[in-house]
Design a protein around this motif. Structure first.
Motif, PDB file in Angstrom:
ATOM      1  N   ALA A   1       1.167  -6.749   4.021  1.00 53.80           N
ATOM      2  CA  ALA A   1       0.655  -5.519   3.392  1.00 53.80           C
ATOM      3  C   ALA A   1       1.659  -4.382   3.442  1.00 53.80           C
ATOM      4  O   ALA A   1       1.565  -3.443   2.648  1.00 53.80           O
ATOM      5  CB  ALA A   1      -0.641  -5.092   4.073  1.00 53.80           C
TER       6      ALA A   1
ATOM      7  N   THR B   1      -1.086  -4.290  -4.406  1.00 49.50           N
ATOM      8  CA  THR B   1      -1.416  -4.188  -5.829  1.00 49.50           C
ATOM      9  C   THR B   1      -0.404  -4.980  -6.643  1.00 49.50           C
ATOM     10  O   THR B   1       0.811  -4.827  -6.452  1.00 49.50           O
ATOM     11  CB  THR B   1      -1.413  -2.722  -6.297  1.00 49.50           C
ATOM     12  OG1 THR B   1      -2.352  -1.974  -5.512  1.00 49.50           O
ATOM     13  CG2 THR B   1      -1.783  -2.620  -7.767  1.00 49.50           C
TER      14      THR B   1
ATOM     15  N   GLN C   1       0.828  -1.208   0.000  1.00 54.04           N
ATOM     16  CA  GLN C   1       0.000   0.000   0.000  1.00 54.04           C
ATOM     17  C   GLN C   1       0.864   1.260   0.000  1.00 54.04           C
ATOM     18  O   GLN C   1       0.644   2.188  -0.795  1.00 54.04           O
ATOM     19  CB  GLN C   1      -0.895   0.003   1.237  1.00 54.04           C
ATOM     20  CG  GLN C   1      -1.754   1.248   1.382  1.00 54.04           C
ATOM     21  CD  GLN C   1      -3.014   1.179   0.561  1.00 54.04           C
ATOM     22  OE1 GLN C   1      -3.816   0.278   0.749  1.00 54.04           O
ATOM     23  NE2 GLN C   1      -3.199   2.122  -0.335  1.00 54.04           N
TER      24      GLN C   1
ATOM     25  N   ARG D   1      -5.504  -1.676   4.715  1.00 52.44           N
ATOM     26  CA  ARG D   1      -4.438  -1.693   3.714  1.00 52.44           C
ATOM     27  C   ARG D   1      -4.576  -2.886   2.769  1.00 52.44           C
ATOM     28  O   ARG D   1      -5.029  -3.961   3.161  1.00 52.44           O
ATOM     29  CB  ARG D   1      -3.067  -1.724   4.393  1.00 52.44           C
ATOM     30  CG  ARG D   1      -2.614  -0.349   4.866  1.00 52.44           C
ATOM     31  CD  ARG D   1      -1.254  -0.402   5.493  1.00 52.44           C
ATOM     32  NE  ARG D   1      -1.295  -1.088   6.790  1.00 52.44           N
ATOM     33  CZ  ARG D   1      -0.270  -1.741   7.305  1.00 52.44           C
ATOM     34  NH1 ARG D   1       0.857  -1.839   6.633  1.00 52.44           N
ATOM     35  NH2 ARG D   1      -0.381  -2.306   8.493  1.00 52.44           N
ATOM     36  N   THR D   2      -4.137  -2.684   1.527  1.00 48.70           N
ATOM     37  CA  THR D   2      -4.191  -3.705   0.492  1.00 48.70           C
ATOM     38  C   THR D   2      -2.828  -3.765  -0.212  1.00 48.70           C
ATOM     39  O   THR D   2      -1.903  -3.024   0.142  1.00 48.70           O
ATOM     40  CB  THR D   2      -5.278  -3.387  -0.543  1.00 48.70           C
ATOM     41  OG1 THR D   2      -4.986  -2.107  -1.140  1.00 48.70           O
ATOM     42  CG2 THR D   2      -6.658  -3.329   0.107  1.00 48.70           C
TER      43      THR D   2
ATOM     44  N   PRO E   1      -7.477  -6.238   4.577  1.00 51.03           N
ATOM     45  CA  PRO E   1      -8.051  -5.020   5.174  1.00 51.03           C
ATOM     46  C   PRO E   1      -8.566  -5.209   6.590  1.00 51.03           C
ATOM     47  O   PRO E   1      -8.454  -4.308   7.428  1.00 51.03           O
ATOM     48  CB  PRO E   1      -9.173  -4.662   4.202  1.00 51.03           C
ATOM     49  CG  PRO E   1      -8.775  -5.255   2.901  1.00 51.03           C
ATOM     50  CD  PRO E   1      -8.086  -6.540   3.270  1.00 51.03           C
TER      51      PRO E   1
ATOM     52  N   GLU F   1      -6.480 -14.004  -6.769  1.00 56.90           N
ATOM     53  CA  GLU F   1      -5.469 -13.555  -5.810  1.00 56.90           C
ATOM     54  C   GLU F   1      -4.311 -14.546  -5.780  1.00 56.90           C
ATOM     55  O   GLU F   1      -4.410 -15.654  -6.325  1.00 56.90           O
ATOM     56  CB  GLU F   1      -6.088 -13.419  -4.410  1.00 56.90           C
ATOM     57  CG  GLU F   1      -7.176 -12.355  -4.358  1.00 56.90           C
ATOM     58  CD  GLU F   1      -7.847 -12.262  -2.999  1.00 56.90           C
ATOM     59  OE1 GLU F   1      -8.345 -11.171  -2.659  1.00 56.90           O
ATOM     60  OE2 GLU F   1      -7.878 -13.274  -2.264  1.00 56.90           O
TER      61      GLU F   1
ATOM     62  N   LEU G   1      -5.705  -4.793  -7.871  1.00 59.25           N
ATOM     63  CA  LEU G   1      -5.836  -4.593  -6.439  1.00 59.25           C
ATOM     64  C   LEU G   1      -6.190  -5.914  -5.753  1.00 59.25           C
ATOM     65  O   LEU G   1      -7.150  -6.575  -6.137  1.00 59.25           O
ATOM     66  CB  LEU G   1      -6.922  -3.551  -6.142  1.00 59.25           C
ATOM     67  CG  LEU G   1      -7.116  -3.181  -4.671  1.00 59.25           C
ATOM     68  CD1 LEU G   1      -5.905  -2.424  -4.151  1.00 59.25           C
ATOM     69  CD2 LEU G   1      -8.390  -2.350  -4.504  1.00 59.25           C
ATOM     70  N   HIS G   2      -5.403  -6.279  -4.745  1.00 62.73           N
ATOM     71  CA  HIS G   2      -5.654  -7.512  -4.004  1.00 62.73           C
ATOM     72  C   HIS G   2      -5.939  -7.183  -2.545  1.00 62.73           C
ATOM     73  O   HIS G   2      -5.159  -6.503  -1.880  1.00 62.73           O
ATOM     74  CB  HIS G   2      -4.434  -8.437  -4.078  1.00 62.73           C
ATOM     75  CG  HIS G   2      -4.319  -9.161  -5.376  1.00 62.73           C
ATOM     76  ND1 HIS G   2      -3.477 -10.230  -5.566  1.00 62.73           N
ATOM     77  CD2 HIS G   2      -4.954  -8.970  -6.570  1.00 62.73           C
ATOM     78  CE1 HIS G   2      -3.592 -10.663  -6.810  1.00 62.73           C
ATOM     79  NE2 HIS G   2      -4.468  -9.912  -7.437  1.00 62.73           N
ATOM     80  N   ARG G   3      -7.064  -7.697  -2.073  1.00 62.10           N
ATOM     81  CA  ARG G   3      -7.443  -7.493  -0.674  1.00 62.10           C
ATOM     82  C   ARG G   3      -7.096  -8.695   0.196  1.00 62.10           C
ATOM     83  O   ARG G   3      -7.420  -8.721   1.383  1.00 62.10           O
ATOM     84  CB  ARG G   3      -8.948  -7.200  -0.589  1.00 62.10           C
ATOM     85  CG  ARG G   3      -9.355  -5.945  -1.341  1.00 62.10           C
ATOM     86  CD  ARG G   3     -10.839  -5.660  -1.228  1.00 62.10           C
ATOM     87  NE  ARG G   3     -11.203  -4.458  -1.961  1.00 62.10           N
ATOM     88  CZ  ARG G   3     -11.073  -3.224  -1.496  1.00 62.10           C
ATOM     89  NH1 ARG G   3     -10.594  -3.037  -0.271  1.00 62.10           N
ATOM     90  NH2 ARG G   3     -11.410  -2.184  -2.220  1.00 62.10           N
TER      91      ARG G   3
ATOM     92  N   ASP H   1      -7.533 -12.296   4.807  1.00 61.17           N
ATOM     93  CA  ASP H   1      -8.169 -11.025   4.453  1.00 61.17           C
ATOM     94  C   ASP H   1      -7.333  -9.876   5.007  1.00 61.17           C
ATOM     95  O   ASP H   1      -7.259  -9.681   6.222  1.00 61.17           O
ATOM     96  CB  ASP H   1      -9.585 -10.968   5.030  1.00 61.17           C
ATOM     97  CG  ASP H   1     -10.322  -9.709   4.607  1.00 61.17           C
ATOM     98  OD1 ASP H   1     -10.831  -9.676   3.475  1.00 61.17           O
ATOM     99  OD2 ASP H   1     -10.359  -8.757   5.407  1.00 61.17           O
TER     100      ASP H   1
END
Length: 390
Positions: free
Chosen positions: A385, A98, A50, A95-96, A89, A198, A71-73, A87
């Motif tokens: 992250a 990319t 992030q 925060r994620t 966030p 992902e 974008l990957h969460r 997960d």
């Protein structure tokens, strides 16, 4: 030639540093040994934390990142034939990460540099950095067939672990910490859409496997193999068959396609302490290497560049070297944290050549804890992250 900061290397660290200095009105020149086409083709990391993505946006290099980046969460950990989603966030305050290849980061920064930035000289290999411990270091380089000199106030060494910056360090002034792992990665680039939206990391008893991607249409996958493996000894069918075994999970199918490229990379770590000698400051691979299992290489390089830029800008505006004097210590705290995370990821998911049943149970115990709502899982997600850049 004369400038304030001589930057060696047009990778992510050198290019971001040049961009930040230019925006602050600090003169600099970037010297790159290779031609532009080569630099823009170099295949490297593809995951942006992030904070790293935010840096690129702030300096004007975020347009294509926001259009084309994935974008990957979260991501998946697989073991014992089951998949467990982490997960991000929910455990990191939102925060994620990319997926955006380093080649594209470099292309974006080069385009900005050539439009309105300071000089960027391709095909200008550096021969030596001299008088780094003086107030006026020199960079000797070759361009258009003749040797030239760049006089600087400071030198930023962003030219990798085999570059002239590392060679300029007196052996008795620095310490080199290093570790080579007893296995390598066989990596492939495949012309097939990723089998999962992902990243998927598998800790299988036969060895590590990773399903990643470069674009929505191109997959990047890896297998743990013994050191010294020749990629030509692995047929395409053998690679896909082994990926099938290690990535297996109920209800999931690995999509196969033509393999465009394959290579083997050794997993190793290095840290140079300190990251500064006189007026020579190191950044990126010139200062440290991490195994790719933690996806921290490019992110550390960008963080170094930001920290160095703030030091130069503060010095240029105030005459104070306070931030530059603390550059190495500030960077190394983050570097060693990333080293720890990458080492943990590597030993957690890979099978050592001499591993036995006890070792496997230790890995599984740790993996189970990381895939449950525990403090360990939250710390794991925060490191993945990305920690604060400063």
């Amino acid at each position: 030639m004369r400038t304030t900061v001589g930057i060696i290397g047009a990778g992510p660290a050198g290019l971001l540093l040049a961009r930040l200095l230019h925006q602050a009105g600090v003169e600099c020149v970037v010297l790159e040994a290779r031609d532009r086409a080569y630099v823009e083709r170099r295949q490297r990391a593809g995951l942006l934390e992030q904070g790293a993505a935010d840096i690129l946006r702030d300096c004007g290099a975020g347009d294509r990142l926001d259009r084309e980046g994935l974008l990957h969460r979260g991501f998946e950990l697989r073991f014992e034939g089951r998949s467990h989603r982490v997960d991000l966030p929910s455990m990191t305050g939102g925060r994620t990460v990319t997926i955006y290849p380093q080649t594209e980061v470099v292309k974006d920064l080069i385009a900005l540099q050539l439009v309105d930035g300071p000089p960027l000289l391709f095909e200008a290999p550096v021969i030596a950095v001299e008088k780094a411990d003086s107030e006026q270091p020199l960079i000797r380089f070759v361009r258009d067939g003749r040797e030239q000199t760049l006089e600087c106030e400071f030198v930023a060494g962003c030219d990798g672990s085999y570059g002239a910056s590392r060679r300029a360090l007196p052996a008795d002034e620095v310490r080199l910490h290093e570790r080579t792992y007893p296995y390598s990665w066989l990596g492939i680039l495949a012309d097939v859409p990723p089998s999962c939206d992902e990243l998927v990391m598998a800790g299988h008893e036969r060895g590590f496997a990773l399903q990643s991607m470069r674009t929505p249409a191109v997959s990047r996958l890896y297998l743990q193999v013994p050191n010294g493996t020749d990629p030509n000894d692995w047929s395409d069918d053998r690679i896909w068959d082994e990926l099938d075994v290690r990535l297996a999970a109920d209800g999931w199918t690995l999509q196969r396609g033509p393999i465009l490229a394959k290579s083997v990379s050794t997993l190793r770590s290095q840290v140079v302490e300190p990251m500064r000698y006189g007026r020579l400051l190191l950044a990126g691979d010139a200062a440290h290497l991490v195994p790719p299992s933690g996806a921290k290489g490019m992110n550390l390089a960008l963080a170094d560049a930001l920290t160095m830029a703030r030091g130069f800008i503060h010095w240029h505006g105030s005459g104070s070297s306070d931030l530059l004097d603390h550059y190495s210590d500030n960077c190394l705290r983050r570097v060693w944290q990333a080293q720890h995370f990458c080492h943990e990821m590597t030993t957690l998911l890979h099978t050592a050549p001499d591993a036995d049943g006890y070792d496997r149970q230790m890995q599984l115990t740790r993996l189970r804890r990381l895939t449950r709502p525990t403090a360990a899982a939250a710390e794991f997600a925060e490191n993945y992250a990305g920690l604060p850049l400063i």
